[in-house]
Design a protein around this motif. Structure first.
Motif, short mmCIF file in Angstrom:
data_model
loop_
_atom_site.label_atom_id
_atom_site.label_comp_id
_atom_site.label_asym_id
_atom_site.label_seq_id
_atom_site.Cartn_x
_atom_site.Cartn_y
_atom_site.Cartn_z
N GLU A 164 -7.10 4.59 1.92
CA GLU A 164 -8.10 4.00 1.03
C GLU A 164 -7.68 2.59 0.62
OE1 GLU A 164 -11.51 3.83 -1.52
OE2 GLU A 164 -10.96 5.10 0.18
N LEU A 165 -6.41 2.40 0.31
CA LEU A 165 -5.92 1.08 -0.08
C LEU A 165 -5.98 0.09 1.08
CD1 LEU A 165 -2.86 2.21 -2.22
CD2 LEU A 165 -4.79 0.84 -3.07
N MET A 166 -5.60 0.54 2.26
CA MET A 166 -5.63 -0.34 3.42
C MET A 166 -7.05 -0.77 3.77
SD MET A 166 -2.57 -1.06 4.45
CE MET A 166 -2.81 -1.64 6.14
N ALA A 167 -8.01 0.09 3.44
CA ALA A 167 -9.42 -0.25 3.68
C ALA A 167 -9.95 -1.24 2.65
CB ALA A 167 -10.26 1.02 3.70
N ALA A 179 0.84 -1.21 0.00
CA ALA A 179 0.00 0.00 0.00
C ALA A 179 0.87 1.26 0.00
CB ALA A 179 -0.92 -0.01 1.22
N THR A 180 1.99 1.22 0.72
CA THR A 180 2.87 2.39 0.78
C THR A 180 3.45 2.71 -0.59
OG1 THR A 180 3.46 1.96 3.09
CG2 THR A 180 4.99 3.30 1.80
N ARG A 189 -1.05 9.86 2.06
CA ARG A 189 -1.68 9.18 3.20
C ARG A 189 -3.14 8.87 2.90
NH1 ARG A 189 -1.90 13.09 6.94
NH2 ARG A 189 0.26 12.82 7.60
N GLU A 190 -3.81 9.79 2.21
CA GLU A 190 -5.22 9.56 1.86
C GLU A 190 -5.36 8.34 0.95
OE1 GLU A 190 -8.91 11.97 -0.31
OE2 GLU A 190 -7.07 13.03 0.26
N ARG A 191 -4.43 8.21 -0.02
CA ARG A 191 -4.46 7.04 -0.90
C ARG A 191 -4.12 5.77 -0.11
NH1 ARG A 191 -1.86 10.75 -4.46
NH2 ARG A 191 0.20 9.87 -4.02
#
Length: 436
Positions: A298-301, A66-67, A293-295
């Protein structure tokens, strides 16, 4: 000439600000350069050597993938995949293990470090040493050689492993290449200019020192709290401050433009207070990190989106790895057991010709032309890609009949729809022999 550059990403821990500046940001920037074909992989097999906590392995793979995606890795431009999704990697590891001298592994830095610790403690030299630790340079060599990478960016401590990969590739070429260079011999691209950020206490930012500034963890609040803990000197607001060597200033300059750096340094010399300086740093970092961080959040969710990206990357990677491993299997003698017809001393009759593999040409409804090679049972050995011209398809059939396996490297073959390369080579050899 396009060069392949391969980067392995260790899947342990959670990335911090130092990882971003020292590794993630420059690697993504380099992947956008013209003439570069980049491969990025999550080295999760390697992580198993260091960690036996399944939950940590799972979480770290997700966070790190995700990072990199949130930081702007363009997965349409690069090939981004998990090491464990490429079954050709462990198979090549075994092929390389069979040509790698044990003495070479005895000299590996990680193994020698482990035995030195055991010797100092009066333990058996191999106490606590797993075969994963002992032979992981072979797995690393397979990661590199499978994709015939020209360049591998590494720190100086990893140069030995690139040299080992070269040794194994050269040995394999000598034993099985029959005059061909099956493996490109990679070269280490030493990252001498890697930016190193100081941590909260002024030492190198490292999880080992517990002095890191989180990249995404803790959100904006966590970032602000970490910056507030950066150690500064005791000079009060209004007193001139020397920006040279100050940890706060070094972090600031890693994200600032030349104009911003110049203004920040001048204001500190003019008496800017450390508290206000820290707030300026927070504002600067938030301006660049908040969108990422916003992206990331979203990816982690939605981990299924990351999984989809990685599966797409694995498919891209395997389009390279699968046919190449088939070639390597054939090179070492792991070939299909086929009855290969021999040229008869007399003219072949209809029955003999019927026993040979057969090329078929056809046109699909979309207007493209195809050819395929089938064995005597009708099984597809080679399947072409679609071609715009029937004469081109016929030309390739002629070349394959006369040049046999020598023409395969350039031929427009859809290997995903074809059989094993070794079987196709044997069938082409039979056709060529029948024409002699």
């Amino acid at each position: 000439m396009t060069e392949r550059v391969l980067t392995g990403i260790t899947t342990t821990g959670t990335p911090h600000l130092g990882n971003y500046v020292g590794a993630i940001r420059p690697a993504i920037a380099a992947s956008r350069e013209p003439g570069v074909e980049s491969f990025f992989f999550l080295a999760d097999y390697h992580a198993l050597i260091k960690c036996d906590d399944p939950a940590r392995i799972e979480r770290s793979r997700l966070e790190i993938a995700a990072t990199w995606l949130a930081a702007g890795l363009d997965t349409e431009r690069v090939t981004f995949y998990r090491q464990s999704d490429i079954p050709e990697t462990p198979e090549l590891t075994w092929l390389l293990t069979c040509v790698c001298a044990k003495g070479l592994m005895n000299r590996a830095h990680a193994y020698k470090a482990a035995t030195d610790v055991n010797a100092a403690a009066g333990e058996d030299l191999d106490a606590g040493v797993t075969m994963g630790l002992f032979s992981y340079p072979i797995l690393m060599a397979a990661d590199i050689l499978l994709f015939n990478a020209h360049r591998v960016p590494v720190g100086r401590d990893q140069v030995q492993h690139i040299e080992m990969a070269r040794d194994m590739g050269q040995r394999f070429n000598h034993l099985f290449g029959q005059g061909r260079e099956l493996f490109v011999l990679p070269r280490a691209e030493i990252e001498e200019e890697v930016a190193t950020l100081p941590g909260l206490d002024g030492r190198k930012m490292s999880k080992s020192y517990d002095n890191t500034i989180p990249l995404f963890g803790g959100g904006a609040k966590g970032l602000k709290e970490a910056v507030a803990r950066i150690v500064t000197d005791s000079r009060l607001p209004g007193e001139p401050k020397d920006p040279e060597g100050a940890a706060l200033v070094t972090v600031h300059d890693a994200f600032a433009t030349p104009e911003q750096r110049s203004a920040f340094h001048a204001d500190l010399r003019a008496g800017l207070g450390w508290g206000e300086a820290k707030q300026r740093l927070v504002n600067l970092l938030e301006g660049q990190i908040a969108p990422m961080r916003e992206r990331y959040v979203e990816l982690m969710a939605h981990p299924e989106r990351i999984e989809e990206v990685l599966q797409h990357g694995a498919a891209k990677a395997r389009r390279v790895a699968t046919p190449f491993l088939a070639e390597l299997r054939a090179a070492v003698g792991l070939r299909p057991m086929l009855a290969v017809p021999r040229a008869a001393p007399v003219a072949a009759g209809p029955a003999d010709k019927a026993a040979l593999p057969l090329f078929k040409q056809y046109r699909e409804a979309d207007g493209r032309f195809f050819f395929k090679l089938v064995d005597t049972h009708g099984h597809t050995l080679l399947q072409s890609l679609g071609l715009p011209d029937g004469r081109e398809a016929g030309g390739w059939v002629k070349r394959l009949k006369t040049e046999a396996a020598a023409a395969l490297a350039e031929a427009p073959i859809d290997w995903a729809a074809s059989g094993e390369r070794g079987a196709a080579e044997a069938a082409l050899a039979a056709l060529a022999a029948a024409q002699d």
